[in-house]
Design a protein around this motif. Structure first.
Motif, PDB file in Angstrom:
ATOM      1  N   TYR A  90       0.835  -1.203   0.000  1.00 51.27           N
ATOM      2  CA  TYR A  90       0.000   0.000   0.000  1.00 51.27           C
ATOM      3  C   TYR A  90       0.875   1.260   0.000  1.00 51.27           C
ATOM      4  O   TYR A  90       0.659   2.181  -0.793  1.00 51.27           O
ATOM      5  CB  TYR A  90      -0.916  -0.013   1.224  1.00 51.27           C
ATOM      6  CG  TYR A  90      -1.763   1.230   1.384  1.00 51.27           C
ATOM      7  CD1 TYR A  90      -2.954   1.379   0.686  1.00 51.27           C
ATOM      8  CD2 TYR A  90      -1.358   2.248   2.245  1.00 51.27           C
ATOM      9  CE1 TYR A  90      -3.724   2.523   0.837  1.00 51.27           C
ATOM     10  CE2 TYR A  90      -2.122   3.396   2.406  1.00 51.27           C
ATOM     11  CZ  TYR A  90      -3.306   3.522   1.699  1.00 51.27           C
ATOM     12  OH  TYR A  90      -4.067   4.662   1.850  1.00 51.27           O
ATOM     13  N   TYR A  91       1.854   1.298   0.908  1.00 53.21           N
ATOM     14  CA  TYR A  91       2.665   2.509   1.034  1.00 53.21           C
ATOM     15  C   TYR A  91       3.653   2.654  -0.131  1.00 53.21           C
ATOM     16  O   TYR A  91       3.974   3.782  -0.528  1.00 53.21           O
ATOM     17  CB  TYR A  91       3.374   2.536   2.383  1.00 53.21           C
ATOM     18  CG  TYR A  91       2.423   2.824   3.519  1.00 53.21           C
ATOM     19  CD1 TYR A  91       1.777   4.051   3.612  1.00 53.21           C
ATOM     20  CD2 TYR A  91       2.133   1.850   4.472  1.00 53.21           C
ATOM     21  CE1 TYR A  91       0.883   4.317   4.642  1.00 53.21           C
ATOM     22  CE2 TYR A  91       1.236   2.102   5.507  1.00 53.21           C
ATOM     23  CZ  TYR A  91       0.604   3.343   5.580  1.00 53.21           C
ATOM     24  OH  TYR A  91      -0.281   3.594   6.590  1.00 53.21           O
ATOM     25  N   ILE A  92       4.124   1.536  -0.690  1.00 51.52           N
ATOM     26  CA  ILE A  92       4.955   1.640  -1.897  1.00 51.52           C
ATOM     27  C   ILE A  92       4.149   2.292  -3.019  1.00 51.52           C
ATOM     28  O   ILE A  92       4.614   3.213  -3.704  1.00 51.52           O
ATOM     29  CB  ILE A  92       5.458   0.248  -2.333  1.00 51.52           C
ATOM     30  CG1 ILE A  92       6.531  -0.260  -1.388  1.00 51.52           C
ATOM     31  CG2 ILE A  92       6.031   0.309  -3.763  1.00 51.52           C
ATOM     32  CD1 ILE A  92       7.011  -1.674  -1.699  1.00 51.52           C
ATOM     33  N   GLY A  93       2.914   1.796  -3.204  1.00 46.20           N
ATOM     34  CA  GLY A  93       2.055   2.369  -4.238  1.00 46.20           C
ATOM     35  C   GLY A  93       1.741   3.826  -3.978  1.00 46.20           C
ATOM     36  O   GLY A  93       1.788   4.663  -4.888  1.00 46.20           O
ATOM     37  N   GLU A  94       1.421   4.151  -2.713  1.00 47.84           N
ATOM     38  CA  GLU A  94       1.089   5.530  -2.371  1.00 47.84           C
ATOM     39  C   GLU A  94       2.264   6.469  -2.617  1.00 47.84           C
ATOM     40  O   GLU A  94       2.110   7.537  -3.223  1.00 47.84           O
ATOM     41  CB  GLU A  94       0.673   5.608  -0.891  1.00 47.84           C
ATOM     42  CG  GLU A  94      -0.721   5.093  -0.618  1.00 47.84           C
ATOM     43  CD  GLU A  94      -1.790   6.012  -1.185  1.00 47.84           C
ATOM     44  OE1 GLU A  94      -1.834   7.195  -0.815  1.00 47.84           O
ATOM     45  OE2 GLU A  94      -2.582   5.533  -2.024  1.00 47.84           O
ATOM     46  N   TYR A  95       3.442   6.070  -2.153  1.00 43.79           N
ATOM     47  CA  TYR A  95       4.601   6.951  -2.307  1.00 43.79           C
ATOM     48  C   TYR A  95       5.055   7.032  -3.768  1.00 43.79           C
ATOM     49  O   TYR A  95       5.597   8.059  -4.200  1.00 43.79           O
ATOM     50  CB  TYR A  95       5.743   6.488  -1.403  1.00 43.79           C
ATOM     51  CG  TYR A  95       5.511   6.830   0.048  1.00 43.79           C
ATOM     52  CD1 TYR A  95       5.345   8.156   0.444  1.00 43.79           C
ATOM     53  CD2 TYR A  95       5.427   5.843   1.024  1.00 43.79           C
ATOM     54  CE1 TYR A  95       5.117   8.479   1.776  1.00 43.79           C
ATOM     55  CE2 TYR A  95       5.194   6.156   2.358  1.00 43.79           C
ATOM     56  CZ  TYR A  95       5.029   7.479   2.729  1.00 43.79           C
ATOM     57  OH  TYR A  95       4.799   7.803   4.028  1.00 43.79           O
ATOM     58  N   LEU A  96       4.837   5.945  -4.528  1.00 43.59           N
ATOM     59  CA  LEU A  96       5.145   5.997  -5.955  1.00 43.59           C
ATOM     60  C   LEU A  96       4.236   7.010  -6.645  1.00 43.59           C
ATOM     61  O   LEU A  96       4.694   7.824  -7.462  1.00 43.59           O
ATOM     62  CB  LEU A  96       4.955   4.612  -6.582  1.00 43.59           C
ATOM     63  CG  LEU A  96       5.283   4.485  -8.079  1.00 43.59           C
ATOM     64  CD1 LEU A  96       6.737   4.843  -8.339  1.00 43.59           C
ATOM     65  CD2 LEU A  96       5.001   3.065  -8.560  1.00 43.59           C
ATOM     66  N   ALA A  97       2.948   6.974  -6.310  1.00 41.68           N
ATOM     67  CA  ALA A  97       2.017   7.945  -6.882  1.00 41.68           C
ATOM     68  C   ALA A  97       2.372   9.366  -6.446  1.00 41.68           C
ATOM     69  O   ALA A  97       2.302  10.310  -7.235  1.00 41.68           O
ATOM     70  CB  ALA A  97       0.590   7.602  -6.465  1.00 41.68           C
ATOM     71  N   ILE A  98       2.755   9.514  -5.176  1.00 40.15           N
ATOM     72  CA  ILE A  98       3.152  10.834  -4.673  1.00 40.15           C
ATOM     73  C   ILE A  98       4.403  11.336  -5.395  1.00 40.15           C
ATOM     74  O   ILE A  98       4.519  12.517  -5.725  1.00 40.15           O
ATOM     75  CB  ILE A  98       3.384  10.777  -3.149  1.00 40.15           C
ATOM     76  CG1 ILE A  98       2.043  10.553  -2.424  1.00 40.15           C
ATOM     77  CG2 ILE A  98       4.061  12.052  -2.652  1.00 40.15           C
ATOM     78  CD1 ILE A  98       2.190  10.263  -0.944  1.00 40.15           C
TER      79      ILE A  98
END
Length: 624
Positions: free
Chosen positions: A263-271
């Motif tokens: 979840y956080y990998i995806g979130e930070y990638l999007a960020i």
């Protein structure tokens, strides 16, 4: 040749039923996992009517078919009734780090995209109907269809659970159970962010709807755990206890560690993507829009799908998808101009056949049928798509659903930033059309102009002088000591078909790359496997590429002696590499030498066809 005949012909040239491990298809490619790639006749496949091109990546054969891929895949499934979730896939040649990860993501995401694309398009249509006053947003009908569109995104983990299970060769229904756990609405107090498992193990309460990586990570773990218990639990009770034990072990680890990590990998990638766009919208648009045709050419464009999907999940929209839309329209516009400028009927037919699929969103016919042949049109499509994407991004262009970018999906882009979409489309089409018109015949026109310079009859002395000049204009010596190998043995269409320019392949005997002339280092790849140099005297640009797919080694086995911007002398060592290490990873170790600006010279001839060479031998003879 109809679809059934084409499927039969493809099956024959990949070695028959016995050589097929499993297969699937994406929007434009039939992807065949074969047991022995040596049985694949790649040339014969490319010559089949209806085949636009092929790519061979490890033991996966990609047959590029464009819009007819689904029909051919259906016929292929009748000939090879393989359960694509079964069998043991041989990954021995695909364990290439980044390349393997991207291929895995593509294989998981591609089967799950059709309903998501439909949902994105439906969301756009709903917004358009409400925005123009054609429907009441509070009506039961709109509420129903809005729910239909939303569910495809909200329950995306369920779709990915199935495709992940197929990819990782595990039970699809147990994978769905994990997806259900991720989506389960745990009853907790307001503001509570964790629940305690066994009173001591914290589990983060996260909204995993629309997420991508959490379920993929979880199913990957499940595949290993279930395989472990299936092999050890007695067969009589395996159906009961193997799933139970697998879930009891997998679920806590997934919920405590893997799902939050994904979840956080995806979130930070999007960020990170959003940060880049906010930091420099024009640069982000130029890079994404300008490089898209190259990614399509290499079959790597699906690697961007997780990022765009994560944008939608994190922010409710995707700006990168708007950039890809501009590139798609550029790739369709260039063949349209080629159709009007081409002189041969066959060339016109090929160009026109690529236009409609291109505007719909299927650009392989344009890439392989037109742009790969007309380099000026390829440059125009890259620049037009990049400039259009930059304009769109500057004015806030975005998509509010994950769709296949094309004219039919424009409703999904209606909303905040739609002005950027409109301006981007106009810019893309105009810039691409103008550049294609100017660049398509630029080099042919140059030759014709030079031929008309001298209209008087040539005397013998003139002929001798011209001949001497042409022969001695420029000779490019070899940067490698070794043996010339046939170009058709190189299993990469970009090099074997000389798409980048005149190309020679050499098997090095001393594992060293030398400067063939006084030059400036123009580009050094971070993975050290490829270097771009430019002659200080004549402007000849060479790409020296060591091996195929060696980018996956991430620099291991290479020792770089220079850096970008350095000026080097002829004969100086540029790079050394470990051929045995490359071969140990089941990768090709041939050194590929390409004159990347071949089109700027009157002629570029390859001097040797086969044989041994050293640093004193010439590779290319160039006439200015």
């Amino acid at each position: 040749m109809n679809n059934q005949e084409l499927a039969e012909a493809i099956l024959k040239e990949v070695g028959g039923k016995k050589n097929i491990q499993n297969f699937t298809n994406c929007m434009t490619r039939l992807r065949l996992q074969v047991k022995d790639e040596n049985k694949v006749n790649q040339k014969a496949i490319e010559q089949l009517s209806g085949v636009l091109g092929t790519q061979l990546q490890g033991t996966q054969v990609q047959v590029i078919l464009g819009g007819k891929v689904l029909s051919v895949a259906n016929e292929f499934s009748k000939l090879v009734p393989i359960n694509n979730s079964g069998g043991q896939e041989d990954d021995s040649q695909n364990k290439g780090g980044i390349s393997h990860v991207l291929n895995t993501l593509s294989a998981i995401l591609t089967p799950a995209l059709p309903p998501v694309i439909a949902g994105g398009l439906m969301k756009g249509l709903i917004f358009m109907f409400i925005n123009f006053g054609w429907a009441d947003g509070a009506s039961d009908t709109i509420i129903f269809f809005n729910g239909l569109a939303d569910c495809m995104f909200y329950f995306f983990p369920f779709l990915l659970a199935v495709s992940s299970a197929k990819k990782f060769k595990t039970n699809e229904y147990i994978a769905l159970a994990l997806a259900g756990l991720l989506m389960y609405p745990f009853a907790i107090a307001d503001g509570q962010q964790f629940i305690q498992l066994f009173g001591i193990i914290p589990i983060a309460v996260v909204n995993y709807s629309s997420s991508v990586l959490p379920i993929i990570f979880s199913v990957w773990l499940l595949s290993h755990v279930l395989r472990f218990f299936t092999a050890r639990v007695p067969e009589m009770v395996s159906m009961i206890f193997s799933p139970l034990l697998s879930l009891v072990i997998t679920a806590p680890i997934a919920m405590c560690l893997l799902a939050p990590l994904g979840y956080y990998i995806g979130e930070y990638l999007a960020i990170a993507v959003k940060w880049l766009i906010d930091f420099s919208p024009w640069l982000a648009g130029l890079i994404v829009g300008g490089t898209r045709p190259i990614l399509v050419l290499g079959g790597m464009h699906h690697a961007m799908n997780p990022i765009m999907q994560q944008e939608v999940a994190s922010f409710g929209y995707s700006q990168m998808l708007a950039m890809v839309l501009m590139s798609t329209l550029a790739q369709a516009t260039a063949p349209l101009v080629v159709y009007f400028k081409a002189k041969k009927v066959e060339e016109k037919q090929v160009a026109l056949s690529a236009v409609i699929p291109g505007y719909i969103g299927i650009t392989e016919p344009a890439i392989y049928g037109v742009l790969a042949k007309y380099r000026g049109a390829m440059i125009a499509a890259c620049l037009g798509g990049g400039i259009g994407a930059a304009v769109s991004t500057i004015f806030g262009g975005r998509s509010f659903g994950f769709v296949m970018p094309g004219v039919l999906s424009i409703p999904a882009f209606i909303g905040e930033g739609f002005l950027g979409i409109v301006l981007g489309i106009v810019t893309t089409v105009i810039v691409t059309a103008v550049l294609t018109f100017v660049l398509m015949d630029r080099f042919n026109a140059k030759e014709k102009k030079e031929k008309k310079k001298n209209t008087r009859p040539l005397e013998n002395s003139d002929i001798e002088a011209v001949t001497a000049k042409q022969v001695s204009d420029l000779e490019i010596q070899s940067p490698v000591i070794g043996d010339i190998i046939p170009l058709d043995s190189i299993e990469d269409a970009t090099f074997s078909k000389e798409i980048l320019g005149k190309t020679i392949a050499v098997s090095s005997t001393d594992e060293t790359i030398y400067a063939p002339f006084d030059a400036e280092i123009k580009a050094v790849f971070p993975t050290k496997h490829a270097i771009g140099i430019e002659s200080l005297e004549d402007g000849v640009e060479l790409l020296i590429h060591v091996g195929l797919d060696t980018v996956s080694l991430e620099g291991q086995g290479f020792k770089l002696k220079v850096k970008q911007g350095d000026r080097i002398k002829k004969g100086e060592t540029i790079l050394s590499f470990n051929r045995e290490y490359i071969r140990s990873k089941n990768l090709e170790d041939a050194v590929i030498v390409v004159v990347t600006n071949s089109e700027t010279f009157k002629t570029v001839d390859k001097v040797p066809e086969l044989g041994s060479i050293d640093l004193q031998n010439n590779l290319f003879s160039i006439t200015k």
